[in-house]
Scaffold this motif. Sequence first.
Motif, PDB file in Angstrom:
ATOM      1  N   UNK A 140      24.122  37.753  36.552  1.00 36.86           N
ATOM      2  CA  UNK A 140      23.817  39.047  35.948  1.00 36.86           C
ATOM      3  C   UNK A 140      22.617  38.948  35.008  1.00 36.86           C
ATOM      4  N   UNK A 148      40.064  40.013  38.437  1.00 37.27           N
ATOM      5  CA  UNK A 148      39.056  40.162  37.394  1.00 37.27           C
ATOM      6  C   UNK A 148      39.269  41.497  36.694  1.00 37.27           C
ATOM      7  N   UNK A 155      30.905  38.859  35.325  1.00 36.18           N
ATOM      8  CA  UNK A 155      30.644  38.562  36.732  1.00 36.18           C
ATOM      9  C   UNK A 155      30.522  39.879  37.478  1.00 36.18           C
ATOM     10  N   UNK A 156      29.537  39.940  38.368  1.00 33.02           N
ATOM     11  CA  UNK A 156      29.281  41.160  39.122  1.00 33.02           C
ATOM     12  C   UNK A 156      29.605  40.891  40.584  1.00 33.02           C
ATOM     13  N   UNK A 171      30.640  46.006  41.167  1.00 34.14           N
ATOM     14  CA  UNK A 171      31.574  46.218  40.066  1.00 34.14           C
ATOM     15  C   UNK A 171      31.429  45.079  39.054  1.00 34.14           C
ATOM     16  N   UNK A 172      31.612  45.412  37.775  1.00 34.97           N
ATOM     17  CA  UNK A 172      31.463  44.409  36.721  1.00 34.97           C
ATOM     18  C   UNK A 172      32.831  44.010  36.191  1.00 34.97           C
ATOM     19  N   UNK A 226      24.241  36.067  42.535  1.00 32.91           N
ATOM     20  CA  UNK A 226      25.153  36.947  41.800  1.00 32.91           C
ATOM     21  C   UNK A 226      25.157  36.739  40.296  1.00 32.91           C
ATOM     22  N   UNK A 281      36.779  51.035  37.002  1.00 30.99           N
ATOM     23  CA  UNK A 281      35.852  49.980  37.382  1.00 30.99           C
ATOM     24  C   UNK A 281      34.432  50.508  37.243  1.00 30.99           C
ATOM     25  N   UNK A 282      33.617  49.745  36.570  1.00 33.44           N
ATOM     26  CA  UNK A 282      32.284  50.217  36.245  1.00 33.44           C
ATOM     27  C   UNK A 282      31.273  49.460  37.085  1.00 33.44           C
ATOM     28  N   UNK A 283      30.275  50.175  37.557  1.00 32.49           N
ATOM     29  CA  UNK A 283      29.221  49.524  38.304  1.00 32.49           C
ATOM     30  C   UNK A 283      28.227  48.871  37.361  1.00 32.49           C
ATOM     31  N   UNK A 284      27.661  47.760  37.824  1.00 33.24           N
ATOM     32  CA  UNK A 284      26.722  47.036  36.983  1.00 33.24           C
ATOM     33  C   UNK A 284      25.550  47.910  36.588  1.00 33.24           C
ATOM     34  N   UNK A 327      26.025  49.877  33.554  1.00 30.96           N
ATOM     35  CA  UNK A 327      26.090  49.099  32.324  1.00 30.96           C
ATOM     36  C   UNK A 327      24.728  48.538  31.963  1.00 30.96           C
ATOM     37  N   UNK A 343      37.611  43.968  33.366  1.00 26.16           N
ATOM     38  CA  UNK A 343      36.742  44.151  32.223  1.00 26.16           C
ATOM     39  C   UNK A 343      37.665  44.573  31.096  1.00 26.16           C
ATOM     40  N   UNK A 365      22.487  42.558  39.131  1.00 23.02           N
ATOM     41  CA  UNK A 365      23.001  41.275  39.581  1.00 23.02           C
ATOM     42  C   UNK A 365      22.122  40.753  40.709  1.00 23.02           C
TER      43      UNK A 365
END
Lengths: 224, 215
Positions: free
Chosen positions: A30, A4, B17-18, B24-25, A28, A13-16, A19, A6, A23
């Motif tokens: 979002x 996966x 998707x998380x 992580x996104x 899971x 890698x970014x945490x939800x 942003x 982004x 989630x």
Amino acid sequence: MVCMELSGTPKKIVSARDLGIVACSRCSKAWPLGTQTCARCGHALVSRDPMSLQRVWAYWVMGLICYVPANLFPMLQTRTLFQVDESTIIGGAVELAHHGNLGIAAIIIFASVVIPLGKFWAVAFLALSVKNRSMVSKNMRQFLYEVVEYIGRWSMIDIFVVAILSSLVQLKALAAINPGTAAMFFALSVIFTMLSAQAFDSRLIWDVQAKDKSAGDGGAEINE
Amino acid sequence: MKDSVTTDSQLDLDKVIVCPQCDAVFQLVRPQHGERAKCQRCHKVLIAPRRNAGLHIIAVALSVLFLIIGAAIFPFLTIDAAGNKNAVSILDAALAFSGGPMIILSLATAALIILFPLFRVLLTLYVLVPVVLDRPPARHAIRAFRLSEAMRPWSMAEIFAIGCAVALVKVADLAHVGFGPAFWMFGILVVLVIAQDSFMCKWSVWNSLEHPKRS
């Protein structure tokens, strides 16, 4: 295997949470940050569970309290023609070793002493490492968490062995095996440690890392 | 940590998707059948679709259902020492802790080795049969699937099976132990339960419950 990504940020890698996304921890899906419940599965949404660590420690302490009598009281009561034998978990294993069954003794010691103690240590370590900086890498700690979650259920094996033995070996006058008080406490201890591990929010492991990174060297790569 | 992507795409949440494990996104990429999409950060498997997974799961679930019922009824182990015989079923083993507060332990054991696995199978069938037949999801299918996922760590049939092996070794020199039909049923059951869990891709199930027409 597909990885996966982004788009545009293949390395970082970014945490939800950063942003503005939360989630659902059950299905899971979002949602925008601030949404109260997941419209898909109805689970309550929390980006980070503030009570997580408290619940972890509460169950952890309960598990430890139950683990003490589980080792002090007899697990099995074996009645043969002339004598009644009561053995604790460790006592039973030592006896097996005396009879030459070293392998089985090792399995029992491993399943009912090493694994439970290791679990107590691991959960405590994980919970502490979230609060303080840890020398152990996040991937290692994530791995440790997965191992604890996976292996936790297997400690129930002792209870099942006692259940099988005490229903099977009921040979009237000749021999009988009955469960001892320790079985109850051991089962409770296993259940509480399972709950403790489940209460731990593994996303916390990765948050510390994000904070470390912004405070420290800026752009450490996490990809392997 | 802010990137241009994060601000301007304003995130179509259906295309994202998380990772449930590390938060992580990623942009959603649907893998082909047989492929697996993994989280880059913590390497958790996010999506793992298989061809005809639904049918396989239903087939396995049906056999698990019959095996659980069979294994609970038929004798499971027999013991024979100096003319004294005893045969037990799994229910006997589950209810071995009787008397006083130990009855709670009996009920818990029965739940862990028979009720939870049985209930999970029934819920799985209830949720997946309409999905596989391209019908709209059954009533409360979402709640049913939630419940079945919550019971996953507590259904311990396979652990019970390993427990049997340990118990057998312990009694082997005390008496002659024989296997009843239920013992073999339970052995197959364990393999099937593990297979079923590995077929199931949670993401795909949730997705098809949410968009029933496109499944």
